[in-house]
Design an enzyme around this catalytic site. Sequence first.
Site, PDB file in Angstrom:
ATOM      1  N   SER A  68      -4.321  28.699 -15.662  1.00 28.67           N
ATOM      2  CA  SER A  68      -3.119  29.522 -15.481  1.00 28.67           C
ATOM      3  C   SER A  68      -2.204  29.417 -16.687  1.00 28.67           C
ATOM      4  CB  SER A  68      -2.335  29.038 -14.266  1.00 28.67           C
ATOM      5  OG  SER A  68      -3.134  29.063 -13.116  1.00 28.67           O
ATOM      6  N   HIS A  76      -8.674  35.037 -16.241  1.00 27.05           N
ATOM      7  CA  HIS A  76      -7.733  34.455 -15.276  1.00 27.05           C
ATOM      8  C   HIS A  76      -7.606  35.337 -14.040  1.00 27.05           C
ATOM      9  CE1 HIS A  76      -3.383  33.296 -14.177  1.00 27.05           C
ATOM     10  NE2 HIS A  76      -4.215  32.416 -13.675  1.00 27.05           N
ATOM     11  N   GLU A 133      -6.481  38.601 -15.900  1.00 28.92           N
ATOM     12  CA  GLU A 133      -5.976  38.581 -17.280  1.00 28.92           C
ATOM     13  C   GLU A 133      -7.108  38.142 -18.199  1.00 28.92           C
ATOM     14  OE1 GLU A 133      -1.254  37.587 -16.986  1.00 28.92           O
ATOM     15  OE2 GLU A 133      -2.595  35.924 -16.568  1.00 28.92           O
ATOM     16  N   ASN A 135       2.113  34.497 -15.186  1.00 30.47           N
ATOM     17  CA  ASN A 135       2.774  33.230 -14.869  1.00 30.47           C
ATOM     18  C   ASN A 135       3.981  32.953 -15.752  1.00 30.47           C
ATOM     19  OD1 ASN A 135       1.467  32.238 -12.573  1.00 30.47           O
ATOM     20  ND2 ASN A 135      -0.340  31.794 -13.786  1.00 30.47           N
TER      21      ASN A 135
END
Length: 283
Positions: free
Chosen positions: A119, A140, A152, A191
Amino acid sequence: MNGFNNIGVVGAGLMGAGIAEVAARAGKNVVLIDANPAAAEAGRDRLRTSLERAEERGKITGVAEILERITVGSDLEALADRDLVIEAIIEDEAAKTALFARLDSIVTDPEAVLASNTSSIPIMKLAVATQRPAQVLGIHFFNPVPVLSLVELVPSLLTAPTTTDRAREFVEKDLGKHPIDSQDRAGFVVNALLIPFVLSAIRMLESGFATAEDIDQGLVRGAAHPQGPLALADLIGLDTTKAVAESLYEEFKEPLYAPPPLLARMVDAGLLGRKAGRGFYHY
Ligand code: NAD
């Protein structure tokens, strides 16, 4: 060089089991490995339950065939013949770099790609632990993997464009998910925005500004979020939330990324959220 058919997943936790599930649902042959045999078994159970639920809801058929495509174990050597390995172990840089070095020596196909579901840890740190940095990137996924369509794609400065192209094709065509591209910066796109928001909610609770329920209801009813930030932290896992915050803080040195003491104490206490039965809420 063509598409990926033999997929390896390392880490059979929340994310690894979900990634193995979507890959097998897409017809891929999957080997799912967890260092902890009990966690590997728990991952297999979670995966089976998730598939059975999807079948009950009429979303998929052929659960038995899908399960047959997945081998679960705890020996990394079983990944030798894979053409794509996706790492989804705990969010710990030392553990991940050690694993990438091992995967690099185990996976025999020189064109195989080693991906991380991290992450927040810069992909470059994992790439340089291998002899094949051109074939390392971030893929991701989001939690729960079978439900959320975003992925991602995060190439490092050393990732070959063909590696990113192959990953994009896998994500888009094979898995039917929606890729977005991010630079290799801690937290990537989602994130880097989401974690400071969650941390602000934890600080709000910590200072007695409002209750957990009221903070979450505020965002659900007032901003149409599907769930509030504290319920989201419980879903992500408070250990993972704290680890991501630490990586962001390490990278940018901005106070908004620093994990608040309440989060640290809850992780010390083992109140990790949904997966532990208790976090900001009881489950
Ligand atoms: P988790 O704690 O549910 O699972 C991690 C698993 O990795 C455990 O089963 C553990 O036994 C295993 N493991 C630990 N070290 C290992 C090693 N060296 N070799 C093999 N297995 C090992 O964690 P998670 O929530 O599934 O997160 C995994 C990764 O995915 C992390 O990098 C995290 O940041 C990322 N991620 C998490 C979320 C989320 O919402 N939880 C979302 C996107 C990405």
